[in-house]
Structure formats: structure tokens, C-alpha cells
Motif scaffolding. Sequence first.
Motif, short mmCIF file in Angstrom:
data_model
loop_
_atom_site.label_atom_id
_atom_site.label_comp_id
_atom_site.label_asym_id
_atom_site.label_seq_id
_atom_site.Cartn_x
_atom_site.Cartn_y
_atom_site.Cartn_z
N ARG A 25 -30.26 -109.40 30.70
CA ARG A 25 -31.24 -110.47 30.90
C ARG A 25 -31.81 -110.95 29.57
O ARG A 25 -31.98 -112.16 29.36
N GLU A 26 -32.10 -110.01 28.68
CA GLU A 26 -32.67 -110.38 27.39
C GLU A 26 -31.69 -111.22 26.58
O GLU A 26 -32.09 -112.20 25.93
N THR A 27 -30.42 -110.85 26.62
CA THR A 27 -29.40 -111.62 25.92
C THR A 27 -29.35 -113.06 26.42
O THR A 27 -29.33 -114.02 25.63
N ASP A 29 -31.71 -114.69 27.94
CA ASP A 29 -32.96 -115.37 27.58
C ASP A 29 -32.93 -115.83 26.12
O ASP A 29 -33.33 -116.95 25.80
#
Length: 340
Positions: A25-27, A29
Motif C-alpha cells: 500500500r505504501e508503495t 501511495d
Amino acid sequence: MSAAIIFGMSLPPTFDPARAQALGRETLDIEAQAVGTLAQRLDVSFAHAVERMLAVTGRVVVMGMGKSGHIGRKIAATLASTGTPALFVHPAEASHGDLGMITGVDLVLGISNSGESEELTAILPLIKRMGVPLVALTGRADSTLGRHADVVLDTSVEKEACPHNLAPTASTTAQLALGDALAVALLDARGFKADDFARSHPGGSLGRKLLTHVSDVMRGGADAPRVGLDTSLMDLMREISAKGLGMSAVVDDEGQVQGVFTDGDLRRLIEKTGSSADLRSLRARDVMHANPRTVHASALAVEAAGLMETSRITSVLVVDDAGRLLGALNSNDLMRAKVI
């Protein structure tokens, strides 16, 4: 903790599914933010780059090393398939003879996040000496690539998605997105249409849908079921059985379509009259369905598919401008042609 076993493969004992999901998810985002920021700072330099590429009478030569090179190959392919002749030239190979692939009527699109890739910067003076315009996609406008470029497009990102801020991730996403933006702006400026795209993709599903006409897939001549208005119901049924389309056109002496009769019409006729009724006295004009759905031979096959879907029919008659029967086709013909 022992290593987990998934699908017969051992996973390291430190593997944390929740962390993997969070990093995923962070990637996404981080990369979405990189593209969003890129859109906010897109300025007149982008229009200047498009103008330069439109003015080229040769090809757009895309160059880049490493991950930027992989992105460059995709950008070149996208440009070529949307109306802008393009090819990818590897900078290292250019120093060993492939520079001859670049001519004075071309334009070079150089891609490098740092702007200092040795293999690329080594040939920049030669490119400029040839008088070839240079557009740069770089994260550093003050780099060697940026200083040599006629137009610089800023693809800098705040950080890479890599936890170590090392592996090209967000930066290559920005390069790819800006390359797509260039391709879209160019195809619009060139008036590039869907049928133009289809002609460069004849083997794909879109090509088949936009290039295949009804005349290419219809059953014409003796294969098209047809009877006259005064044909007996028995002979009408024989024609339907012989041609295998589950229906037959009913035409007048001039060959103009007057109606259609289908297997379904026969079932409804029997239900209406009763199985004991004598059907032998009936003629095609008595049982046909008048004003049937038709399609022109010059229409796209996908249009015929749409007509059949909206009308909830499996076959359609093909006519000329005067309404004369030319052929017929059904959904199986369209599936064989991979139109549907």
C-alpha cells in the motif's frame, strides 16, 4: 518460529504478511503521489516538447540506461503505435555503431533520473553536433543531460518507494507516466483516430473489431438462406435446415428482403395453430416476420454484433443500399472471426 510452507515452498521465518501488505500500500501511495506532483508542475515545457516532436520528419529515438532504458522501450512502443514513428536505441550500443541509426531528421528523447548516465552523456556531444533536437526526461535539470537538452521535462520525485530510497520505483513510474502523456498529446495533435490505432494493431482484438466488416464474415451467395414469397412452408423449412442458420430470408422477385422466418417463428406458429393444423397450405408470405433487422455489408462486424445483442437475435440479414439480400451471418460467425 519455523518457516512457513506455502505451495510447497519454504518462506523465511521473518516473513510478515501484514508488513508485506502494508509496504504494498505504501508503495502505491508513494508512486501515486509522485505522479500527482508531476501533474501539478507540468508547464509550458511540455507543450514545447510536443511541438518539437510534431515537427520531426524522421523518428523519435528514445534512449536510456538500466531501468530508464526499460521505460524507454515502452515509451517508444507507445509512440510508434499511436502515430509517432519511434524506436529505442541503447546508449551503450550507440557508442559501438548504433549511433548510425540516428539521422539529422530525427529527435532524441533521452531518459535518465540522475541525468549523468555515462553511456548516455558520452554521446550527447555527438548528437548535438548532428543538429538533432534533444528532449530530456530527467530528475535533475542541471545535470549533464539537462544542460545539453533543448527541452527539459522534470521527472524528479521526493523519494523512491524502495525502503532504502535506492531502487528506481517512483522515478520510473514518473518517467512512464510522462511518456504516456507525451504520446496522448501527440496522437491528439495528429488527429489520430481509433481506426488508425486499429491499423497498427491488426492482430489484436481492437484491430479485429475496427477493421473487420460484415462483408468479411457474412455467408453470401448460395450459402445465404432465401426463399420467395410464394414458397411453401415445407420448402421454407427445408431451406432453413439446409443452410444451418436457423432462419431464412423471404425476398421478392427483385431480391429485396420482405421478411424473415426462424425456427422460433415455427415453434410459435405451432403453438398458435395447434399441432393438428394443416400447415402445408401456408406460404412464406403468410408466416414471415415482416421488416426484419438488417445490416449493410459495409458496416463493421462489431456493429452487427451490437444490433444482434440489442435486438436479442442470433442471426441478421445483410443487404445492399436498395435492400436486396447479399448474405446473412449469426453469432457463431462473429465468434469465429473473434469479433465477439
